[in-house]
Design an enzyme around this catalytic site. Structure first.
Site, mmCIF file in Angstrom:
data_model
loop_
_atom_site.group_PDB
_atom_site.id
_atom_site.type_symbol
_atom_site.label_atom_id
_atom_site.label_comp_id
_atom_site.label_asym_id
_atom_site.label_seq_id
_atom_site.Cartn_x
_atom_site.Cartn_y
_atom_site.Cartn_z
ATOM 1 N N LYS A 1 3.630 8.484 9.213
ATOM 2 C CA LYS A 1 3.328 7.889 10.520
ATOM 3 C C LYS A 1 4.329 8.282 11.619
ATOM 4 C CE LYS A 1 0.243 4.564 8.506
ATOM 5 N NZ LYS A 1 0.345 3.886 7.217
ATOM 6 N N ASP B 1 9.012 2.646 0.276
ATOM 7 C CA ASP B 1 7.949 3.258 1.044
ATOM 8 C C ASP B 1 8.155 2.838 2.495
ATOM 9 O OD1 ASP B 1 5.684 3.959 2.397
ATOM 10 O OD2 ASP B 1 4.327 3.499 0.742
ATOM 11 N N TYR C 1 0.854 -1.194 0.000
ATOM 12 C CA TYR C 1 0.000 0.000 0.000
ATOM 13 C C TYR C 1 0.886 1.239 0.000
ATOM 14 C CZ TYR C 1 -3.541 3.397 1.506
ATOM 15 O OH TYR C 1 -4.387 4.482 1.591
HETATM 16 C C1 LIG Z 1 -0.209 4.354 5.852
HETATM 17 C C2 LIG Z 1 0.632 4.135 4.658
HETATM 18 C C3 LIG Z 1 0.652 5.041 3.583
HETATM 19 C C4 LIG Z 1 -0.298 6.196 3.492
HETATM 20 O O1 LIG Z 1 -0.086 7.130 4.489
HETATM 21 P P1 LIG Z 1 -1.302 8.123 4.883
HETATM 22 O O2 LIG Z 1 -0.670 9.062 5.862
HETATM 23 O O3 LIG Z 1 -2.375 7.269 5.454
HETATM 24 O O4 LIG Z 1 -1.716 8.803 3.634
HETATM 25 C C5 LIG Z 1 1.562 4.829 2.572
HETATM 26 N N1 LIG Z 1 2.394 3.784 2.590
HETATM 27 C C6 LIG Z 1 2.409 2.888 3.586
HETATM 28 C C7 LIG Z 1 3.377 1.768 3.563
HETATM 29 C C8 LIG Z 1 1.504 3.020 4.642
HETATM 30 O O5 LIG Z 1 1.471 2.100 5.614
#
Ligand SMILES: *Cc1c(COP(=O)(O)O)cnc(C)c1O
Length: 427
Positions: free
Chosen positions: A263, A235, A142
């Site tokens: 995060k 990511d 994601y």
């Molecule tokens: C949570 C998440 C995102 C998106 O971040 P948001 O602050 O919710 O937009 C992108 N990449 C990874 C791996 C994530 O866990």
């Protein structure tokens, strides 16, 4: 005082599904979401005054635990100085310095307000820098909800032939928006060609349950990107500054070209960041041709919270997180074993997952097979009824924080044993 039921009913009238992010909905587990009134350390209290040991921790955004006193006072002080100016601040420089100091090769970052924004902007940057169009992502990874990254493998994808059958993973995402996205299975090094601008990967997959990279996967991606001149993008929105001071990059020793963060680095406030070498980042506006901007980017409240968290994350903190996660994973494994419920509890550093079934998944297909066993909803509700909050979805993981002590873990494991025993009986 409103009950969860009352707030949910009112919410449903004015907010789609009653929630502002679908991961908070109880659709995959059933029932009414608890509405949080306050939180402290490892606990949240719902609006009915019920205390829960919280293993969600805002999906990892609260690594110190909730309402950490230092974070609270940093945010209070910052708010008193004004919350946004439309001019640069010292806090942005300090947070950028903290990040670049932790990641060799990461020379510059740009702060944004979410992980979604970070990934979306990093993708544009990679395309702008390479002059190429195609982006490869892995099934089950994601990267937020921007159009180009909301793509899934179609049902007809042929083994070994990448990009033959990619479909939008949401209504409203056009076929055109994902025409340059390639979706490949996780943990297999794809064969690229020179049309590929960037390979986006969660170096430890944490959005399809917890699926660590198999040995050689990240090394293989690095080599394949180098072979065709594509950029490798990690990511690290979940893993960043969490798996180690330098995240998954440090832990696995394979360096990408571009990073995304979120995060953890916002200390519970809205933050994201993306970065790369100074050369690559020079392509961004105002110095380069790749446009990217944000009114609230590098927001003073968020940088104050983020900095406080980063400064608290010293060597001892990482050791404690790892010890906590180890105890949690071991305890849960023993609890499932004792109850005779087939389950695996993967752990990577401070991250812990749960999969029902006897095989540890290595990709989205095998993760989906575990989810299809259908045990998570009963497990989730059994835990919640006994005062432990897990994420209300089977593809999410647990985020033990620095506020989770042995006593909290014992409670979680003890409750898991009771619930697993009940599951075994009802099977
Ligand atoms: C949570 C998440 C995102 C998106 O971040 P948001 O602050 O919710 O937009 C992108 N990449 C990874 C791996 C994530 O866990």
């Amino acid at each position: 005082m409103s009950t969860n039921e009352e707030l949910y009913e009112r919410g449903l009238r004015v907010i789609p599904g009653g929630v502002n992010s679908p991961v908070r909905a109880f659709r995959s587990v059933g029932g009414t979401p608890y509405f949080v009134a306050r939180a402290e350390g490892p606990y949240v209290w719902d609006c009915e005054g019920r205390q829960l040991v919280d293993m969600v921790q805002s999906y990892g955004a609260s690594i110190l635990g909730h309402a950490d006193p230092q974070v609270v006072s940093a945010v209070r002080e910052a708010a008193g100085r004004g919350s946004t100016y439309g001019a640069p601040t010292e806090g942005e420089v300090l947070l950028a310095e903290e990040l670049t100091a932790r990641y060799p090769g990461l020379e510059q970052v740009r702060l944004v307000s979410s992980g979604t924004e970070a990934a979306m902007s990093a993708l544009r940057l990679a395309r702008g820098v390479t002059g190429r169009s195609r982006a490869l992502k892995f099934s089950g990874n994601y990267h937020g909800h921007s159009d180009a990254l909301l793509a899934a493998a179609g049902s007809g994808v042929a083994e070994g032939v990448i990009g033959t059958d990619v479909v939008p993973d949401s209504a409203g995402v056009t076929a055109g928006a994902v025409v340059d996205t390639i979706v490949a299975p996780y943990n297999v090094v794809p064969t690229l060609d020179e049309s590929v601008a960037v390979v986006c990967v969660e170096p430890v997959a944490a959005n399809m349950g917890l699926v660590p990279p198999v040995p050689g996967f990240l090394e293989g991606l690095r080599a394949e990107c180098d072979r065709v001149g594509a950029l490798l993008l990690y990511d690290e929105v979940i893993t960043g500054c969490r798996l180690a001071p330098g995240g998954a990059t440090e832990r696995f020793g394979v360096q990408p070209d571009v990073w995304c963060f979120g995060k953890v680095i916002g200390g519970g406030l809205p933050v994201g960041a993306f970065g790369a070498s100074a050369d690559v980042m020079a392509a961004l506006a105002p110095t380069g041709p790749v446009y990217q901007a944000g009114t609230l980017s590098g927001n003073p409240l968020a940088t104050a919270a983020g900095l406080t968290v980063m400064q608290a994350l010293d060597a001892d903190a990482y050791e404690q997180l790892e010890t906590t996660a180890k105890a949690l994973a071991t305890g849960l494994r023993l609890a499932f074993d004792a109850a005779g419920v087939p389950a695996v509890v993967p752990r990577c550093g401070p991250l812990v997952g749960i999969f029902f079934g006897s095989e540890a998944p290595i990709d989205f297909d095998s993760a989906s097979e575990s989810v299809a066993i259908g045990r998570y909803p009963a497990f989730f509700h059994g835990m919640l009824d006994r005062g432990v909050a897990l994420a209300p979805g089977p593809y999410e993981i647990m985020f033990p924080s620095l506020a989770h002590t042995d006593a909290h873990l014992e409670q979680v494991v003890g409750v898991a044993h009771e619930v697993a025993t009940e599951l075994a009986r009802s099977a």
